[in-house]
Design an enzyme around this catalytic site. Sequence first.
Site, PDB file in Angstrom:
ATOM      1  CG  MET A 115      -1.663   1.321   1.432  1.00 33.43           C
ATOM      2  SD  MET A 115      -2.666   1.340   2.930  1.00 33.43           S
ATOM      3  CE  MET A 115      -4.232   0.858   2.265  1.00 33.43           C
ATOM      4  N   PRO A 140       2.709   8.984   0.834  1.00 33.83           N
ATOM      5  CG  PRO A 140       2.233   9.712  -1.324  1.00 33.83           C
ATOM      6  CD  PRO A 140       2.122  10.127   0.105  1.00 33.83           C
ATOM      7  CB  SER A 141       7.827   7.397  -0.295  1.00 33.86           C
ATOM      8  OG  SER A 141       7.630   7.387  -1.698  1.00 33.86           O
ATOM      9  NE  ARG A 142       4.776   1.944   4.350  1.00 34.19           N
ATOM     10  CZ  ARG A 142       4.092   1.509   3.283  1.00 34.19           C
ATOM     11  NH1 ARG A 142       3.755   2.356   2.330  1.00 34.19           N
ATOM     12  NH2 ARG A 142       3.768   0.240   3.174  1.00 34.19           N
ATOM     13  CG  MET A 143       8.751  10.228   2.865  1.00 32.35           C
ATOM     14  SD  MET A 143      10.075  10.098   4.112  1.00 32.35           S
ATOM     15  CE  MET A 143      10.411  11.830   4.407  1.00 32.35           C
TER      16      MET A 143
END
Length: 215
Positions: A9, A192-195
């Site tokens: 995800m 997004p991108s775990r940021m």
Amino acid sequence: MPDLAAERMDYRAATLREQDAPADPYPLFDTWLADAFAAKERGELPEPTAMVLSTSLGDRPSSRTVLLKGVEDGTFVFFSNYGSAKGHQLLVNPYAALHLGWYPLQRQVRVEGLVTRVPREESEAYFATRPRGSQLGAWASTQSSEVVGVEELEASYARVERRFAGETVPCPPHWGGFRVAPAMIEFWQGQPSRMHDRLRYDRTDTGWTRRRLAP
């Protein structure tokens, strides 16, 4: 077995920026809670008020799910059996953490603070609004105590049902509300991108401070 390590995800539902976050955390919480109830109406979120309550006696933490019954006078309110494990732990160490996970919205809220009991008259007023079955269950169950089997619980409920047959069920003396007065409230919005966006509010003598945390 599914690959639990696989990242499947990416979070893109919304953002949480400082310019969109008020100086006081409660309006933001109210907005997010309203969004959670809207998600329930869409069939996306089964229980918007479910929250994980964590307590501790100092040796190890203990967690369970309870239901948020309201935010009153700046406190988060829930109800329970005072004789339960959580009731005992809060008596000994009156500090708790709450976690509301609104995962379909890619949101979480964390709360930490001091816990006190709701005044008795308020607990009685809320108890009177509960379904009769729930009222009887509050009398029948000695919450967190060991029972031999489900038959013991059924027999206890039947006894209580006979006891209050044709009568109003009063609020048990061992049952009532707790208030969590937040010292900290953190809002998490997946990115997004775990940021991820994380905004933390800390209570001060004059109000609240707000800061961004690294994801």
